[in-house]
Structures are given as structure tokens and as C-alpha cells.
Design a protein around this motif. Structure first.
Motif: not given
Length: 360
Positions: A48-54, A56-57, A263-267, A314-319
Motif C-alpha cells: 500500500w505504501d507505494p500505491v498510496s504515494k502514486v 496522492a500525486g 487512469c493508467l496513462h496518468l499514472l 504492479a504499482v502503477g496498475v494497482a493505483a
């Protein structure tokens, strides 16, 4: 006159038992959703830590643009609803969609409560009961057909191109394609045949009777008579409005794919259109799972899993999937809730206007 426990009617205890079962199911479903979302990053190979940071940005301007795209998809779907119920305005159709979704998204099997609310709203707009029954059947049928046909076409394309070569994902896709084909055949058969519709009604009556016996309820179902009549009125609407509804539901689905892709492109996940469509197809199918409201928990996990299996990070897709579902699931609850409040206020004003003024 008050009723003492000894004077309760025979139906009172079963009714309390049924309410208790619904409350228990709601708590279990909520716990399932929360549990699945909490472990979602870990299931996908992140935390959750990297996902939440993505998340939040994400800038506010981007969120506003995504919200506009979400609203455009909902507006596109109003053409399905206005075709299914002639005389319904697009504003009323949008309100029906959002308020029904708001109720359905907060409880398992909440679709029934959403239908009840929509019935009250449509009756307040002077539509008949039979018109509402046909409207509900046609609009839900086109929604299901849209999801099933789109998902089936995308998953069949995945198999034909060899994008999936082996593993559990390939097996799941093959199974899904077969199941989708069988469901589509069953739906089309029920529409095309009075006998099949009557047979489906008999099966439903037997299933409902079994459920009522479990909670000792005296209520009975007569779907064996209702379904054939409903089929006739549904076919009549489809014969005149199928083109408008098909174009509208296609536009709605494409705008939803565009929302997920944005959403995917933005992240930072620029995946091929076919891959995005595959993730979207899986997500749409899992929204049909009635275990949790709108398939919450299952839909996010399956969508993200498919996108990662086809090359996403994983991080970008989950976010991105959580952001997308924030619009298509979570945001519908407060927005639809405001719609319910607005309708209730309107009804209150209408009732006060009808009260005769007395003079001394």
C-alpha cells in the motif's frame, strides 16, 4: 393498539429472520470488500505504501478531467434508458442511474433495493407499473448483453492472437469464453421462445419457493406467468429501440475503456489498447458477481491481475485500477445520494402544494 410478543402474527418471526439474514449478509459482504482491498496490493506483488504515494500525486485538474469523462459515459447510457421507457427525459434517466447505483453499491444484492427506489421515482413521474417492469427488463438486459458481448469478443480476441500462452490466466479466459457463450445462448433463447420463458419462470418459482421455506415465509412467486408476459413487452420495445440502445451502450462501454486507459496513462502505465480492453472486460464481468456490491474487491483484483499479466507494472496498475473504480463505483454513492435527497425534497414540496389551504 400495541402487539405483545404472544400476539405476533405468524409472518412476523420469519420477517425478522429474513431481515436478520440480510443484515448479516451486508456485514459479511462489507468485511469481504475491506479484506480484499486491504490485501489487493500484496496479491499483485506490491504494497500500500507505494500505491498510496502514486495516488496522492494525482493533480486536481486531472481528477476533474477524469470526472468529466465519467459523466460523459453516464450521459451516453441515458439513451439506453430513454429508449427503454418512452417519455423518460435524459435528466430523469441520469437520476435513475445514479440513485439506483448509490443504493446498489452499499449492500450485497442491493440491486433489488435500487429497483425499489427507481420504481418509486418512476411512479412519481406518472409512469405505469407495467411500463416500469418492461423498462427494468429491457435496460438490465441490454446492460448484461453489452457486458457479455464486449467481454466475450475481447477475451476471444486474446485467445486468437496467442497473447496468453499458458498458465492459470489462459485457463480462466478459456473457461470464461465458454461460460459467456452459454449465457448468451440462454438469454437469446428466453427472448425468442415463449416456452423457454415459461420454463425459466418455473425454475425461478421453484428456487424462490425453496428459499422461502428456509426462512418459513408464506410468500409465493408466480414467475411462470410473469416472465412470458414480460418477454412479450420486452421484445416489443427491442424491435423498435434496439439500434439506439446498442449504439448508446457501445458508446458507454468505449467511454469506460477510455476512462480506465486515462487512469493508467496518468499514472505512467501506457499499455496497448487491446490490453486495456482485456482488463476492462474482466472488470465488467466481475461486477456481475452478487457476493459483494458491484463485485467490489473481486473486480479490482481481477482487472489489475489481468493488466499485470499482460505487461503492466504492479504499482502503477494497482493505483490506476483503484482510481478508476473510485469513479465507477465509489463516487456513485455520494453523487447518487444527493440525487435521492433532491428527489425526496421535490416530493415533499409537491405534497405540500397539493394540501388545500384553509381559511378562517
Amino acid at each position: 393498539m400495541t402487539t405483545t410478543p404472544a400476539e405476533e402474527t405468524p409472518a412476523a418471526a420469519p420477517r425478522r429472520g429474513w431481515v436478520g439474514l440480510r443484515a448479516l449478509a451486508s456485514v459479511a459482504a462489507l468485511a469481504t470488500v475491506v479484506g480484499l482491498l486491504l490485501v489487493l496490493p500484496r496479491v499483485l506483488g506490491t504494497s500500500w505504501d507505494p500505491v498510496s504515494k502514486v495516488l496522492a500525486g494525482v493533480p486536481l485538474t486531472a481528477l476533474l478531467l477524469l470526472a468529466a469523462l465519467w459523466l460523459a459515459g453516464l450521459w451516453s447510457y441515458t439513451w439506453v434508458l430513454t429508449a427503454a421507457l418512452p417519455g423518460l427525459t435524459h435528466r430523469q434517466a441520469l437520476m435513475l442511474n445514479l440513485t439506483g447505483s448509490a443504493v446498489a453499491n452499499v449492500a450485497p444484492f442491493g440491486g433489488a433495493a435500487g429497483v425499489g427506489l427507481n420504481f418509486a421515482m418512476i411512479r412519481s413521474w406518472r409512469f405505469t407499473r407495467s411500463a416500469f417492469a418492461t423498462f427494468t427488463a429491457v435496460s438490465n438486459l441490454w446492460d448484461w448483453l453489452g457486458k457479455l458481448v464486449f467481454a466475450g469478443a475481447v477475451l476471444a480476441w486474446l485467445l486468437s492472437t496467442g497473447t496468453l500462452t499458458s498458465g492459470p490466466v489462459l485457463s480462466a479466459v478459456r473457461t470464461a469464453v465458454v461460460v459467456l457463450a452459454l449465457v448468451l445462448v440462454a438469454l437469446l433463447s428466453a427472448l425468442s421462445s415463449h416456452r423457454v420463458a415459461r420454463g425459466c419462470g418455473t425454475v425461478l418459482d421453484q428456487a424462490v419457493a425453496g428459499g422461502m421455506r428456509l426462512v418459513r415465509s408464506p410468500r409465493r412467486s408466480r414467475m411462470v406467468d410473469v416472465l412470458p408476459q414480460l418477454r412479450s413487452s420486452t421484445v416489443e420495445v427491442i424491435q423498435t429501440a434496439w439500434l439506439q440502445m446498442s449504439v448508446a451502450v457501445t458508446g458507454y462501454l468505449l467511454l469506460q475503456v477510455l476512462l480506465l486507459g486515462s487512469c493508467l496513462h496518468l499514472l505512467g502505465e501506457d499499455l496497448p489498447v487491446g490490453v486495456i480492453a482485456a482488463g476492462f472486460a474482466v472488470e465488467r464481468l466481475l461486477t456481475l458477481v452478487p457476493i459483494t456490491p458491484n463485485g467490489a474487491g473481486f473486480a479490482e483484483t481481477a482487472c489489475a491481475g489481468m493488466l499485470i499479466a499482460l505487461g503492466g507494472g504492479a504499482v502503477g496498475v494497482a493505483a490506476a485500477v483503484l482510481l478508476y473504480r473510485g469513479f465507477t463505483f465509489l463516487l456513485e454513492i455520494p453523487v447518487g445520494g444527493l440525487g435521492i435527497v433532491a428527489w425526496l425534497v421535490q416530493q415533499s414540496r409537491r405534497r405540500r402544494a397539493l394540501v388545500p389551504v384553509t381559511t378562517a
